[in-house]
Each structure stands twice: as structure tokens, then as C-alpha cells.
Motif scaffolding. Structure first.
Motif, PDB file in Angstrom:
ATOM      1  N   VAL A 198      56.968  -6.862  44.302  1.00 42.52           N
ATOM      2  CA  VAL A 198      57.789  -7.974  44.782  1.00 42.52           C
ATOM      3  C   VAL A 198      57.038  -9.288  44.649  1.00 42.52           C
ATOM      4  O   VAL A 198      55.860  -9.397  45.019  1.00 42.52           O
ATOM      5  N   ASP A 199      57.730 -10.264  44.111  1.00 38.83           N
ATOM      6  CA  ASP A 199      57.231 -11.632  44.062  1.00 38.83           C
ATOM      7  C   ASP A 199      57.320 -12.202  45.482  1.00 38.83           C
ATOM      8  O   ASP A 199      58.411 -12.574  45.932  1.00 38.83           O
ATOM      9  N   GLY A 200      56.193 -12.238  46.175  1.00 39.31           N
ATOM     10  CA  GLY A 200      56.184 -12.724  47.553  1.00 39.31           C
ATOM     11  C   GLY A 200      55.947 -14.218  47.652  1.00 39.31           C
ATOM     12  O   GLY A 200      55.669 -14.729  48.747  1.00 39.31           O
ATOM     13  N   ASP A 201      56.068 -14.930  46.503  1.00 41.37           N
ATOM     14  CA  ASP A 201      55.776 -16.374  46.464  1.00 41.37           C
ATOM     15  C   ASP A 201      54.412 -16.620  47.112  1.00 41.37           C
ATOM     16  O   ASP A 201      53.471 -15.881  46.862  1.00 41.37           O
ATOM     17  N   SER A 202      54.308 -17.633  47.983  1.00 43.35           N
ATOM     18  CA  SER A 202      52.998 -17.911  48.578  1.00 43.35           C
ATOM     19  C   SER A 202      52.849 -17.222  49.929  1.00 43.35           C
ATOM     20  O   SER A 202      51.889 -17.476  50.659  1.00 43.35           O
ATOM     21  N   ARG A 231      67.612 -22.501  44.770  1.00 47.98           N
ATOM     22  CA  ARG A 231      66.521 -22.893  43.871  1.00 47.98           C
ATOM     23  C   ARG A 231      65.269 -22.113  44.247  1.00 47.98           C
ATOM     24  O   ARG A 231      65.108 -21.693  45.402  1.00 47.98           O
ATOM     25  N   ASP A 232      64.398 -21.938  43.221  1.00 45.10           N
ATOM     26  CA  ASP A 232      63.168 -21.165  43.430  1.00 45.10           C
ATOM     27  C   ASP A 232      62.117 -22.053  44.094  1.00 45.10           C
ATOM     28  O   ASP A 232      61.102 -22.397  43.507  1.00 45.10           O
ATOM     29  N   ALA A 233      62.439 -22.457  45.320  1.00 42.76           N
ATOM     30  CA  ALA A 233      61.568 -23.355  46.072  1.00 42.76           C
ATOM     31  C   ALA A 233      61.545 -22.920  47.538  1.00 42.76           C
ATOM     32  O   ALA A 233      61.561 -23.745  48.444  1.00 42.76           O
ATOM     33  N   PRO A 261      56.620 -25.034  51.253  1.00 44.77           N
ATOM     34  CA  PRO A 261      57.346 -24.279  50.242  1.00 44.77           C
ATOM     35  C   PRO A 261      56.703 -24.418  48.871  1.00 44.77           C
ATOM     36  O   PRO A 261      56.094 -25.423  48.563  1.00 44.77           O
ATOM     37  N   LYS A 262      56.847 -23.369  48.069  1.00 38.04           N
ATOM     38  CA  LYS A 262      56.367 -23.445  46.682  1.00 38.04           C
ATOM     39  C   LYS A 262      57.484 -23.976  45.796  1.00 38.04           C
ATOM     40  O   LYS A 262      58.632 -24.092  46.227  1.00 38.04           O
ATOM     41  N   MET A 263      57.126 -24.288  44.567  1.00 37.62           N
ATOM     42  CA  MET A 263      58.135 -24.643  43.558  1.00 37.62           C
ATOM     43  C   MET A 263      57.877 -23.768  42.348  1.00 37.62           C
ATOM     44  O   MET A 263      56.722 -23.415  42.063  1.00 37.62           O
ATOM     45  N   ALA A 305      47.039 -10.700  43.411  1.00 35.12           N
ATOM     46  CA  ALA A 305      46.738 -12.111  43.705  1.00 35.12           C
ATOM     47  C   ALA A 305      47.041 -12.930  42.460  1.00 35.12           C
ATOM     48  O   ALA A 305      46.491 -12.672  41.389  1.00 35.12           O
ATOM     49  N   ARG A 306      47.916 -13.906  42.626  1.00 37.21           N
ATOM     50  CA  ARG A 306      48.358 -14.711  41.480  1.00 37.21           C
ATOM     51  C   ARG A 306      47.674 -16.073  41.500  1.00 37.21           C
ATOM     52  O   ARG A 306      47.740 -16.791  42.500  1.00 37.21           O
ATOM     53  N   ILE A 307      47.061 -16.377  40.376  1.00 36.63           N
ATOM     54  CA  ILE A 307      46.283 -17.610  40.262  1.00 36.63           C
ATOM     55  C   ILE A 307      47.117 -18.666  39.548  1.00 36.63           C
ATOM     56  O   ILE A 307      47.558 -18.470  38.418  1.00 36.63           O
ATOM     57  N   LEU A 364      51.160 -12.343  45.711  1.00 32.74           N
ATOM     58  CA  LEU A 364      51.097 -13.632  46.418  1.00 32.74           C
ATOM     59  C   LEU A 364      50.410 -14.664  45.545  1.00 32.74           C
ATOM     60  O   LEU A 364      49.372 -14.382  44.942  1.00 32.74           O
ATOM     61  N   GLU A 365      50.968 -15.866  45.473  1.00 30.01           N
ATOM     62  CA  GLU A 365      50.393 -16.930  44.645  1.00 30.01           C
ATOM     63  C   GLU A 365      49.679 -17.951  45.512  1.00 30.01           C
ATOM     64  O   GLU A 365      50.074 -18.191  46.660  1.00 30.01           O
ATOM     65  N   ASP A 366      48.631 -18.544  44.946  1.00 26.18           N
ATOM     66  CA  ASP A 366      47.758 -19.407  45.753  1.00 26.18           C
ATOM     67  C   ASP A 366      48.269 -20.843  45.832  1.00 26.18           C
ATOM     68  O   ASP A 366      47.604 -21.793  45.429  1.00 26.18           O
ATOM     69  N   SER A 398      61.805 -10.556  41.039  1.00 25.22           N
ATOM     70  CA  SER A 398      61.461 -11.948  40.726  1.00 25.22           C
ATOM     71  C   SER A 398      62.020 -12.925  41.750  1.00 25.22           C
ATOM     72  O   SER A 398      63.219 -12.910  42.050  1.00 25.22           O
ATOM     73  N   GLY A 399      61.163 -13.809  42.232  1.00 25.55           N
ATOM     74  CA  GLY A 399      61.642 -14.850  43.148  1.00 25.55           C
ATOM     75  C   GLY A 399      62.648 -15.772  42.472  1.00 25.55           C
ATOM     76  O   GLY A 399      63.678 -16.131  43.061  1.00 25.55           O
ATOM     77  N   LEU A 400      62.353 -16.138  41.228  1.00 28.67           N
ATOM     78  CA  LEU A 400      63.279 -17.015  40.492  1.00 28.67           C
ATOM     79  C   LEU A 400      64.640 -16.347  40.334  1.00 28.67           C
ATOM     80  O   LEU A 400      65.690 -16.970  40.577  1.00 28.67           O
ATOM     81  N   SER A 401      64.637 -15.085  39.938  1.00 29.08           N
ATOM     82  CA  SER A 401      65.907 -14.419  39.660  1.00 29.08           C
ATOM     83  C   SER A 401      66.681 -14.115  40.942  1.00 29.08           C
ATOM     84  O   SER A 401      67.902 -14.273  40.983  1.00 29.08           O
TER      85      SER A 401
HETATM   86 MG    MG Z   1      58.311 -16.467  41.431  1.00 27.12          MG
END
Ligand code: MG
Ligand code: SPV
Length: 292
Positions: A84-88, A57-59, A119-121, A155-157, A113-115, A46-49
Motif C-alpha cells: 500500500v502506498d501510505g504516502d507520508s 487529488r493526490d494531495a 499533506p504531500k503532493m 522506505a521511499r526516497i 512511506l515517503e519522506d 496506488s495513492g494517485l489511482s
Molecule cells: Mg503515491
């Protein structure tokens, strides 16, 4: 850490199977070892964890190389398949494919990967979650698939998180399937599973669906089995459990000026040595060190 290579189920088998699969969050070698001992068959990095455990921070404050290093410790300590949470993707198609290649080299089985942009938040923080252009994001997916074809690509929407409706989510899911995704993660911040179950109904099993019920935790998993959802990620609960346990322990030791009270509550040192396979090291010492 386990040194012997394990024969293991692949992440691809877990996600493609008709059974409901669980991926348990881990964020370092120790939490990965604990999840493996508990009986989980796959892990969510998890990216957050991972950010939280590093004090970020998860950013996208943690660099991609820091994430890769953590994932390597998780792989060595658990021998489980890891998504793995690869964020964006830490940038454009080029950053995304470099991240994926390095993750594979260090023991990961899949990347999500999220769309969104860089940086993501974190999806549960605030309301600023601008979506990436669907074509540009599809290019990121294609580049990853071409670079590491045998890695699972999820692919994360984020359309529902960003305030769009089901139609936008479904159009994007089709585009990402076309771009080579192996599964679709549909994310929601609602406290009930309604929009997730609607998505699953309309998506009609075109690719496996992965969900993260952090906010809609009341829904029983039987609803996901019925909806033919492939995989449920328990996304941050080792990290949050560690916070509660460490907070209570710190508070007690400070107040009691003693460790006697917490002793029965904390894991024994024998448990620590067991989790990290100290037995294997002493057997190796017998084998490899000169006998006196
Ligand atoms: Mg994440
Ligand atoms: C994570 O675990 O970092 C996730 C899931 O991406 S969420 O925090 O719900 O966005």
C-alpha cells in the motif's frame, strides 16, 4: 469476491527473491480482481489511482480511513499480497503506525512511506516537494516496524524528486535501512533511468530496491534485471486505462444516442459476473438455502 482463503506467496518473498518482481496498480476491488486474473502476483495500492478513482487529488485529500477501506476491497477481491502506498504516513510517527496497523488488519501485506510531510503532493506535480527531516522520518519508520513487525516496510526516497543529488538519496537510504526498512523505493521524475541505475550501482544491494518507472517507461526491464533491482511497480496504468476506455464509451453513447455501437467493445456481463465469482454464490445457495 473470493470467500475461500488462498494460500499465497508473501510480499516479503516477492521483494526478497532474486527474480524481478512486478507489482500492478489497482485502486478498487474490480481493478484488483482484473490484475489477479491477468496473472500478476502482487498489487500496488496506488495513492494517485485511489485518489483519482474517488474523485480526489493526490494531495492527501482522501482520508486514511478511506484508503484503508479501498485496500480491504482490493484484498478481498484479489487474494493477492498488496503493497500500500501510505504516502507520508498521514502525520507523524503515531499516525503512520496507526495507518500501518489498520492496513494490516484489513488485509495489506506491506506499506510504503515517503519522506515528505503532510499533506504531500504527487511527485509529478509542480516543484514543491519539501523533504522531511531524515531523523524524524526514521522515527516514523521505526514506529511502524515496532507496531507491525511482520509487515513489509518500504522506505521511499524523494530526494531526487525534490532536486537533491544522488549523495543525499544514498545517505537517506542508509538511515532508513538502519531504522528498519525492508526495502528502498527510489523515485525519479526523469524520462530516462540514468539516476535510478546510478543509485542501484552505488547502493550495492544493501536492501532490495523498488522502482516506479512511470516517466522512464522506455527503459527495458532487462536493464533492471542487470542492475539487480528487486521490484518494478506499474503504478497507475489500470486507472489511466479506465479513463481512456470510459471517455471513449461516454463519447460514443452520447454521439450515437445508442449503446449498440459500444456493445462489442465493452466487457460482457458474463465477464463481470466471472470476475466477482458469482458461481461461488450460487453453489453456496444450493448448499445453504432451504430446498423447496
Ligand atoms: Mg503515491
Ligand atoms: C502512486 O502511484 O501514487 C505513487 C507513484 O506514489 S507516483 O505517482 O509516481 O508518485
Amino acid at each position: 469476491a473470493s470467500v475461500a482463503p488462498n494460500t499465497r506467496e508473501t510480499l516479503s518473498n516477492l521483494i526478497q527473491s532474486n527474480e524481478l518482481t512486478y507489482l500492478m496498480e489497482a485502486h478498487d476491488g474490480l481493478s484488483a480482481a482484473i490484475a489477479a486474473r491477468a496473472g500478476f502476483r502482487g498489487l500496488w495500492a496506488s495513492g494517485l489511482s485511489i485518489s483519482s478513482s474517488l474523485g480526489y487529488r493526490d494531495a492527501n485529500e482522501a482520508s486514511w480511513t478511506q484508503v484503508v477501506d479501498v485496500v480491504e476491497r482490493m484484498a478481498d477481491a484479489s487474494s493477492l499480497p498488496i503493497l500500500v502506498d501510505g504516502d507520508s504516513g498521514f502525520g507523524n510517527f503515531n499516525n503512520a503506525r496507526l495507518l500501518a496497523a489498520k492496513l494490516q488488519q484489513r488485509g495489506a501485506s506491506g506499506v510504503c512511506l515517503e519522506d515528505k510531510g503532510f499533506p504531500k503532493m504527487n511527485s509529478f506535480v509542480g516543484n514543491r516537494h519539501p523533504l522531511a527531516d531524515s531523523d524524524e522520518f526514521s522515527g516514523r519508520l521505526k514506529a511502524v516496524k515496532d507496531t507491525v513487525p511482520d509487515m513489509v516496510l518500504v522506505a521511499r526516497i524523494e530526494a531526487l524528486i525534490a532536486g537533491y543529488g544522488l549523495d543525499e538519496a544514498l545517505v537517506r537510504a542508509d538511515a532508513y535501512a538502519e531504522a528498519g526498512a525492508d526495502a528502498i523505493l527510489i523515485h525519479s521524475r526523469k524520462s530516462d533511468a540514468g539516476e535510478i541505475l546510478d543509485f542501484a550501482r552505488q547502493w550495492a544491494d544493501k536492501l532490495p530496491i523498488v522502482i516506479v518507472p512511470t516517466k522512464y517507461y522506455q527503459t527495458p526491464v532487462s536493464a533492471y534485471r542487470e542492475a539487480k533491482i528487486s521490484t518494478v511497480i506499474w503504478a497507475n496504468h489500470n486507472m489511466r486505462a479506465a479513463i481512456s476506455a470510459m471517455r471513449a464509451t461516454c463519447g460514443r453513447i452520447l454521439a450515437e444516442e445508442s449503446i449498440a455501437g459500444v456493445e462489442p467493445e465493452v466487457a460482457t456481463l458474463e465477464e463481470v459476473f466471472g470476475l466477482l465469482n458469482y458461481d461461488e454464490l450460487s453453489a453456496a445457495e444450493d448448499r445453504y438455502l432451504p430446498k423447496r
